[in-house]
Scaffold this motif. Structure first.
Motif, PDB file in Angstrom:
ATOM      1  N   PHE A 271      34.122  41.022  37.253  1.00  0.00           N
ATOM      2  CA  PHE A 271      33.367  42.197  36.811  1.00  0.00           C
ATOM      3  C   PHE A 271      34.185  43.098  35.895  1.00  0.00           C
ATOM      4  N   VAL A 272      35.446  42.697  35.675  1.00  0.00           N
ATOM      5  CA  VAL A 272      36.325  43.474  34.800  1.00  0.00           C
ATOM      6  C   VAL A 272      36.416  42.808  33.431  1.00  0.00           C
ATOM      7  N   SER A 273      36.295  41.469  33.398  1.00  0.00           N
ATOM      8  CA  SER A 273      36.599  40.732  32.163  1.00  0.00           C
ATOM      9  C   SER A 273      35.733  41.173  30.984  1.00  0.00           C
TER      10      SER A 273
ATOM     11  N   TYR B 230      55.125  39.563  44.061  1.00  0.00           N
ATOM     12  CA  TYR B 230      54.491  40.873  44.252  1.00  0.00           C
ATOM     13  C   TYR B 230      53.928  41.345  42.923  1.00  0.00           C
ATOM     14  N   GLN B 231      52.648  41.693  42.933  1.00  0.00           N
ATOM     15  CA  GLN B 231      52.033  42.216  41.706  1.00  0.00           C
ATOM     16  C   GLN B 231      51.757  43.711  41.875  1.00  0.00           C
ATOM     17  N   PRO B 232      52.316  44.530  40.983  1.00  0.00           N
ATOM     18  CA  PRO B 232      52.143  45.981  41.091  1.00  0.00           C
ATOM     19  C   PRO B 232      50.679  46.414  41.036  1.00  0.00           C
TER      20      PRO B 232
ATOM     21  N   GLY C   5      42.599  42.267  37.690  1.00  0.00           N
ATOM     22  CA  GLY C   5      42.436  41.420  36.510  1.00  0.00           C
ATOM     23  C   GLY C   5      42.358  42.166  35.197  1.00  0.00           C
ATOM     24  N   ILE C   6      42.947  43.363  35.142  1.00  0.00           N
ATOM     25  CA  ILE C   6      42.949  44.116  33.870  1.00  0.00           C
ATOM     26  C   ILE C   6      43.954  43.453  32.926  1.00  0.00           C
ATOM     27  N   GLU C   7      43.454  43.070  31.752  1.00  0.00           N
ATOM     28  CA  GLU C   7      44.309  42.373  30.785  1.00  0.00           C
ATOM     29  C   GLU C   7      44.454  43.124  29.465  1.00  0.00           C
TER      30      GLU C   7
ATOM     31  N   GLY D 299      46.737  44.099  37.252  1.00  0.00           N
ATOM     32  CA  GLY D 299      46.410  43.060  36.289  1.00  0.00           C
ATOM     33  C   GLY D 299      47.571  42.739  35.370  1.00  0.00           C
ATOM     34  N   PHE D 300      47.423  41.646  34.618  1.00  0.00           N
ATOM     35  CA  PHE D 300      48.482  41.181  33.723  1.00  0.00           C
ATOM     36  C   PHE D 300      48.830  42.232  32.664  1.00  0.00           C
TER      37      PHE D 300
END
Ligand code: C2E
Ligand code: MG
Ligand code: MG
Ligand code: MG
Length: 278
Positions: free
Chosen positions: A206-208, A44-46, A237-239, A257-258
């Motif tokens: 589109f986030v990277s 599960y990814q928050p 995908g927010i890093e 994201g991570f």
């Protein structure tokens, strides 16, 4: 190398195709056995609200741990599960697992947290897909409004009306629908308005580059499009903190994201809730 394959094109490609086919068949065999042996697990990814910083949901993501202790990526095995038809049983199992966690959430201090489940095209094409999902959710007596299905725009590639009808039925039961990987597929924008959607997911692609000069144009456009359609918009995908800052500036609603958390076992997700939402 190119020259060699030019001289022996048939032999070259034939061998490669045969290897690939054999590899695929052996992977499918192993997947079937390992699924039966309970070697698949849902992580599960928050998903967080940008306004409050609290966890508002989780995306359920499959993990396959082989007997040798090797993790195989869903990017590798989901296509095999789809190709072999195994995705039907696996997909139903995923919905069942997610419903169990929804009930755990309902009894916890965090009953408003939702769970999103990815759904593949072959699942959608099954005539009884909608009734099966509803039956599983009902058997757990979950609050349907906390269950979300993620579809990709490619499900609309053929027979869009069948898909739209299915989505309308799911919505009528209170289940939410998110459009995943938006902007990376092949659908026509004209269908977007016909879909009974709740959320739009801005793809990681589109986030990277969003924090680079000129890198936020597409994300900005997608966020505005979603908002004008009355949808919640979540970016995936927010890093980095810079990406978060830019998404805040673009008035994106939610993030995943991570940078916040990687996908994790259910128990860890509950610990995470205790820490972040208390
Ligand atoms: P998806 O639905 O677009 O899921 C998001 C993917 O991005 C996940 O990869 C997630 O781990 C990864 N991700 C999240 N945040 C970040 C980040 O900050 N950086 C990077 N680099 N990656 C991030 P994962 O878990 O490998 O899943 C890949 C794809 O496999 C999913 O893409 C989805 O299409 C499919 N999949 C996973 N679980 C299921 C399932 O239960 N059923 C079906 N049908 N497909 C699934
Ligand atoms: Mg997804
Ligand atoms: Mg996605
Ligand atoms: Mg994807």
């Amino acid at each position: 190398l190119a020259k060699k394959s030019l001289h022996e094109p048939y032999v070259y490609y034939h061998q490669e195709m045969e290897d690939k086919t054999l590899w695929r068949l052996s992977m499918i065999r192993q997947l079937r056995t390992d699924f039966a042996d309970n070697r698949l697990e849902l992580f599960y990814q928050p998903q967080l609200s940008l306004a409050t910083g609290k966890i508002i949901g989780a995306e359920a993501l499959l993990r396959w741990k082989t007997a040798e202790g090797k993790f195989i990526s869903p990017a590798v095995f989901i296509p095999l599960a789809e190709y072999s038809g195994l995705i039907i049983d696996i997909g139903n199992w995923v919905v069942d697992q997610a419903c169990q966690q929804l009930n755990r959430l309902a009894e916890s201090k965090f009953p408003d947290v939702s769970i999103s489940v990815n759904v593949s095209i072959p699942q959608f094409k099954r005539e009884n897909f909608v009734s099966t999902v509803i039956a599983i959710a009902q058997s757990h007596k979950v609050d349907m409004s906390k269950l979300e299905l993620e579809i990709t725009e490619n499900v609309l590639m053929d027979e869009p009306q069948i898909i739209i009808d299915a989505l309308v039925k799911l919505k009528a039961e209170g289940i939410s629908i998110a459009l995943d990987d938006f902007g990376t597929g092949f659908s026509s924008l004209s269908y977007l308005q016909k879909l009974p959607l709740d959320r739009l997911k801005v793809d990681r692609a589109f986030v990277s580059d969003i924090a680079e000069p000129g890198g936020s144009i597409i994300a900005d456009t997608i966020i505005n499009l979603g908002k004008q359609m009355g949808l919640k918009v979540i970016a995936e995908g927010i890093e980095t903190i810079e990406q978060e800052a830019e998404l805040k500036a673009l008035a994106c609603d939610e993030v995943q994201g991570f940078y916040y958390a990687k996908p994790m076992p259910a128990d860890d997700f509950f610990s995470c809730l205790e820490k972040i939402n208390r």
